[in-house]
Scaffold this motif. Sequence first.
Motif, PDB file in Angstrom:
ATOM      1  N   VAL B 111       0.844  -1.194   0.000  1.00 61.26           N
ATOM      2  CA  VAL B 111       0.000   0.000   0.000  1.00 61.26           C
ATOM      3  C   VAL B 111       0.876   1.239   0.000  1.00 61.26           C
ATOM      4  CG1 VAL B 111      -1.821   1.242   1.214  1.00 61.26           C
ATOM      5  CG2 VAL B 111      -1.712  -1.254   1.363  1.00 61.26           C
ATOM      6  N   GLN B 112       0.898   1.947  -1.089  1.00 63.22           N
ATOM      7  CA  GLN B 112       1.591   3.240  -1.055  1.00 63.22           C
ATOM      8  C   GLN B 112       0.531   4.334  -0.990  1.00 63.22           C
ATOM      9  OE1 GLN B 112       5.110   3.825  -3.442  1.00 63.22           O
ATOM     10  NE2 GLN B 112       5.747   1.723  -3.184  1.00 63.22           N
ATOM     11  N   CYS B 113       0.106   4.909  -2.112  1.00 61.63           N
ATOM     12  CA  CYS B 113      -0.949   5.922  -1.958  1.00 61.63           C
ATOM     13  C   CYS B 113      -2.263   5.268  -1.590  1.00 61.63           C
ATOM     14  CB  CYS B 113      -1.079   6.798  -3.199  1.00 61.63           C
ATOM     15  SG  CYS B 113      -2.125   6.138  -4.506  1.00 61.63           S
ATOM     16  N   GLY B 114      -2.440   4.016  -1.999  1.00 57.23           N
ATOM     17  CA  GLY B 114      -3.605   3.263  -1.577  1.00 57.23           C
ATOM     18  C   GLY B 114      -4.849   3.458  -2.422  1.00 57.23           C
ATOM     19  N   PHE B 115      -4.774   4.285  -3.451  1.00 52.86           N
ATOM     20  CA  PHE B 115      -5.964   4.575  -4.256  1.00 52.86           C
ATOM     21  C   PHE B 115      -6.411   3.347  -5.051  1.00 52.86           C
ATOM     22  CE2 PHE B 115      -8.413   6.958  -7.514  1.00 52.86           C
ATOM     23  CZ  PHE B 115      -9.096   7.831  -6.703  1.00 52.86           C
ATOM     24  N   LEU B 147      -4.619  -0.705 -12.363  1.00 55.96           N
ATOM     25  CA  LEU B 147      -3.413   0.110 -12.553  1.00 55.96           C
ATOM     26  C   LEU B 147      -2.914   0.646 -11.215  1.00 55.96           C
ATOM     27  CD1 LEU B 147      -4.357   2.246 -15.687  1.00 55.96           C
ATOM     28  CD2 LEU B 147      -2.972   0.158 -15.592  1.00 55.96           C
ATOM     29  N   CYS B 148      -1.602   0.718 -11.105  1.00 57.24           N
ATOM     30  CA  CYS B 148      -0.968   1.344  -9.950  1.00 57.24           C
ATOM     31  C   CYS B 148       0.244   2.090 -10.479  1.00 57.24           C
ATOM     32  CB  CYS B 148      -0.545   0.285  -8.943  1.00 57.24           C
ATOM     33  SG  CYS B 148       0.618   0.904  -7.716  1.00 57.24           S
ATOM     34  N   ARG B 149       0.455   3.305 -10.009  1.00 54.32           N
ATOM     35  CA  ARG B 149       1.599   4.069 -10.487  1.00 54.32           C
ATOM     36  C   ARG B 149       2.668   4.175  -9.401  1.00 54.32           C
ATOM     37  NH1 ARG B 149       3.360   5.155 -15.701  1.00 54.32           N
ATOM     38  NH2 ARG B 149       3.252   7.372 -16.194  1.00 54.32           N
ATOM     39  N   CYS B 150       2.348   3.770  -8.168  1.00 58.18           N
ATOM     40  CA  CYS B 150       3.288   3.983  -7.059  1.00 58.18           C
ATOM     41  C   CYS B 150       4.276   2.843  -6.875  1.00 58.18           C
ATOM     42  CB  CYS B 150       2.545   4.156  -5.737  1.00 58.18           C
ATOM     43  SG  CYS B 150       1.500   5.608  -5.632  1.00 58.18           S
ATOM     44  N   THR B 151       3.813   1.607  -7.039  1.00 53.95           N
ATOM     45  CA  THR B 151       4.566   0.499  -6.442  1.00 53.95           C
ATOM     46  C   THR B 151       5.428  -0.317  -7.387  1.00 53.95           C
ATOM     47  OG1 THR B 151       2.795  -1.057  -6.897  1.00 53.95           O
ATOM     48  CG2 THR B 151       2.702   0.115  -4.801  1.00 53.95           C
ATOM     49  N   GLY B 152       5.117  -0.333  -8.661  1.00 52.00           N
ATOM     50  CA  GLY B 152       5.802  -1.286  -9.536  1.00 52.00           C
ATOM     51  C   GLY B 152       5.236  -2.692  -9.426  1.00 52.00           C
ATOM     52  N   TYR B 153       4.164  -2.859  -8.643  1.00 57.53           N
ATOM     53  CA  TYR B 153       3.420  -4.127  -8.487  1.00 57.53           C
ATOM     54  C   TYR B 153       4.199  -5.225  -7.753  1.00 57.53           C
ATOM     55  CZ  TYR B 153       0.702  -1.923 -12.251  1.00 57.53           C
ATOM     56  OH  TYR B 153      -0.019  -1.037 -13.024  1.00 57.53           O
ATOM     57  N   VAL B 154       5.462  -4.976  -7.441  1.00 57.19           N
ATOM     58  CA  VAL B 154       6.272  -6.043  -6.850  1.00 57.19           C
ATOM     59  C   VAL B 154       5.678  -6.508  -5.520  1.00 57.19           C
ATOM     60  CG1 VAL B 154       8.567  -6.620  -5.980  1.00 57.19           C
ATOM     61  CG2 VAL B 154       8.335  -5.084  -7.943  1.00 57.19           C
TER      62      VAL B 154
END
Lengths: 771, 176, 285
Positions: B111-115, B147-154
């Motif tokens: 969870v980074q921005c969490g959106f 889609l997620c722009r914060c994490t790289g999905y790792v």
Amino acid sequence: MNVSDKKDFTVVNHSVEKIDALALACGTSQFTDDVDIRGMLVGRLLYSPHAHARIKRIDTRAAKAVPGVLAVLTHEDLPKVRLTTAGQGYPEPSPYDTFVLSEKARYVGDRVAAVAAETAEAAEEALSKIKVDYEVLPAVFDTMEAMKEGAPVIHDETDSKNIPDAGHNICAKFDFEVKESEWFSEADVVIDQWYKTQWAQHCALEPHVAITYIDGDGRLVIRTSTQVPFHCRRITAKALQISVKSIRVIKPRIGGGFGSKQEVLLEPVAAALTLATRRPVKIEFTRKETFISSRTRHPFVIRLKTGVRKDGAITDAHMEVYCDNGAYGAHCLTVMMCSGSHTLPMYQAKNSRFLGRSVYTNLPVGGAYRGFGATQGFFAWESQMDMMAEKIGMDPVEFRRKNYIRSGEGSPVFKAMGEGREGIEQKIGSCGMDACIDKGMAAFKWHERRERNRHQTGVKRRGLGCACLMQGSGIPEVDMAAASIKMNEDGSFNLHMGATDLGTGSDTVLAQIAAEVLGVTVKDIIVLSSDTDLTPFDVGAYASSTTFISGNAVKKAALHCREQIVKVAAKILDVRAEEVDLKDGKAVAGGRSCPLSEVANTAFYYHDQHQIMGMASHIAQSSPPPFAAHFTEVEVDTETGQVSVLDYVATVDCGTAINPTLAEGQNDGAVLNGLSYALCEEMNFSPSGAMTNASFRDYKIYTSGDAPPFKTILIPTYEADGPFGAKSVSEIGINGPQPAIANAVYDAVGVRLFEPPFTPEKVLKALKAKR
Amino acid sequence: MTKTKGRGSVKAVDGLIDIVVEINGKDRKLKVAPGEYLLDALRREGYKGAKKGCDNGDCGTCTILLDEKPALSCMMFAAQAHGRRIVTIEGLGTTDRPHPIQQAFAETGAVQCGFCIPGMILVTKALLDENPDPDERQARRALDGNLCRCTGYVKQVSAVLLSAKKLKSSKKGAKP
Amino acid sequence: MKNNIRQFCFPASAKEASSLMARLGPKAVVVAGGTRHTRMISPSVETVIDISDLPLRRIKADAKGLSIGALCTIDSLEKSPLLAKWADGVIAKTAGLGSNALARAMGTVGGNVVRPHPYNNLPAVFLALDAKAVFTDGKGEKSIPFADMIAGENMLRFGHKYLLTELRIPAATKGWSAAAECLSLTKSSWSSYAQVAVALDLKGGLIRQAAIAISAVIPKAARMAKAEALLAGKPAGEEAAREAATAVVTELETLTAGAASRAYGREMAGVLTRRALMTAFGSRP
């Protein structure tokens, strides 16, 4: 006990769970739009369909007559104040060339009018009924054409400020030279190459949104998705000619920013609508609007002419950059300068020159975007490093190793080029580049892979590429951050700070720093950040500054608080203050201890009664660069031109990682954004300047299925100027993929790519041109 | 509520349609505008965990479970949910009693921005209901609509795998 | 918000659905998976016919062939054990190409084929397997070659009157050698540069019959008759694959009127054709 320099950490350098993670995972954390406000109006914007047009007349009568419409505003209704939307420190080093609502359309997507209505449908209907009489003007879309004599002049108004050469559409310029000998006189090899990068968008998953209302005391409250609450307050006050004290800006949870929310875009419009209607107003960008009317990554045209001796010494570096800023000058000087200030010191040449121009065109506006010019600069530099290495017959990795800046070394560039002004003298403190290279190569099995790729036949060819990188940590002697820490009677603390967590985890990282100093856990720190009424000032989240600058402010505030705790505890424990340490929520001295709650209660109720509270500000004297080395292997399909990344390893020296998991996450995100930017992201425009792929369906960003295998490796160093040894980490990772992939493609098929993104069609064309 | 049999029809009366829909285990009677999308209706009703990232079916932040399958709530009319079963992120667990998947996402640093996270968690729930033991590739593929722009999905892929582990051990623990 | 809509109907049978469609005509629109169309409803539409309750979600095989219900989701095709064994699993593989998990979970076979759009990934494979489209108008069933449905100029209108209920694939194709190839900017792209499906009746190294269908580079998927004719009777091998690929590019030149913007897609259709053929040639011992 000197807590400041301690290295045996109990909270810092531990991957504690992000303090807001669970609430976000449960959907209870509130983002800007997650509140219901009674009577809230819907705000909408009217955009110019023309790339360049004079607005002769705007007739809003029919729009105002639509039932449910409460306000229709144009530039005529707002103060005639030129400003910049760039949320930078005051005075902003960007031209004041923008109205909140434009008096002349300078790009497709320029804001012409704003509407507030009871419903979205009424607002839409009103927009359709605004009659704008445009006189369409010739437009210019090419960076280099825009500077030529006779090109359409985009900013022909007379009231804009700080535009160096409006007549040639130049919105910023900066030249710098340091020369030890005749140019190129000592070089054995000279390479002169042009590079061209593309338009790209941040694509934060939460579109920009602002809610404005007037509170019970008559003050204007702006609840907004911003990276810069304090700049937002100042710029909105200026735009609407109201006092700073009449505005409160609140930043709730933010769904990503990456620089796009360092712009003050929606807040002044929403605020103007609220002031006009005295009603709460919400303006939320649609995804399409974020593409056409928020901000972009500036495309660059770069000429890099370098000289190198056969022994691997770089003798000359001539860097010429043309930064396309689109219709307005947001961040035009700083992004342009960072393309040089973050790259030129990395491999110091004897002769070094930077010629920078930022240029207006009739396209969407450039802005801050993770990497901030360094991304574009490193694409050119790290491609050219490989070309130089090849020419002198040196291994590309060893060539870099020979030239990168070492600990203890300085560069004239640091002094000459700051962000928008002169920089500061600085010598490199920590530098983990050697370890970045060694550990990265080992993890990547660089040599093994090289061997394996030696004799390739067939349609699909593999190649290796690398890139070495640096960035900064905040803007020295400009960025200021402040924090206060207040002790509660149960031994918990309120940490109040201006620092802005936009999903980065800074609330957690900064709480860890406070907890480390105060000898408590993160659970004992109650964080409140980014509310201009309640928290001290901070410039906001940009320039990789939060951990380094806000972190130092928090550390100092915690130390200030600790001093007071220790004093009270010494009384309780009947020891000298120097003997007291704070540990596990207790004050301890020798074998004796008392809980922090007792310290707080003593101060509240019994002895020398006072509030234990720490307060501190921090301004940095240096901007220690984080370093990174990236390694990749690609496979090029020579029949289709498709480039597949097979593996990617990104090492990064960010000093002490305050929270290793979060630091990895920051780097992972930056690298994947970079991969996507290298291979598929590009804003496309019609011949008349309208973006043609303004949706996630047509503007591709990588999904989990598209992402290649990749890995972040943190390389620990200790930066003396950073809080507990920390440097920045959030941006650097995005600079690597473009050059690393370009280098790997060359290694695979012998074709050099100078114009990203490296789409199959483009790569096949290059392959054919070579055959 | 029976699943999707004989839902008949619903009609606007004075511009609004009455629908009955099961949300997070409770039957709810809602009045919705006929042309309103489900995401807007859910958010209006307080289910703010469903996010509006693109409003065009391209980003996955509005994901809900519709009769146990992941669905984009921005691409459905609210009235289409009539007679169906919806689970939103609020129906999975709370911060006091989080669902193991929610815990796993928090613990792994996913969870980074969490959106994007509520959508990803619901997709994970659907995946693990169908396949309790996914491999890395399956986990990655299951998330590829979010889609997620914060994490790289790792770390999100790790979170899916950890969720599977947690659910398995909690099931084992539940057996007598 | 779509302000023109007044009511929603949830028919429980195909008969009910098609009689609603017949009665309401262009004032109604049929919605199934809802990956796209719910955002593009025309202002004249007042009724949404949500057909998701119809019992059209079965995949079954019998002596006559394979039947795929129009409401089968794309991911159910991808996961179907039955499809995994049909013609080298080419339908399942194609279902897994492009877009993303949410689109595959919501999107239906019917939605993917009834409206022509270069985004759609399934038409090419159904064309190559000589599928038949089965419709009902409430009174009775009507079956037409899938190719005719695709070629039909006004499928949308056709869809208003007739409801697509299933796709039938002839039993003969079960043992065919088949392959699909697709080239896109990224794996999850909705659109591709080119997509190819080939299906071959191979015997003893000879091509008895060949089907090649191309999509993405042309507005509607189409069979490549010239390339197919060229392959018939030829031995399977590199040479045949190359010739067919060249023929495909030539045929696409005509279909795309030589448009320069399509040059890359045409060339790729050739490359993909050759690759798909080579895969299909090698798929049987």
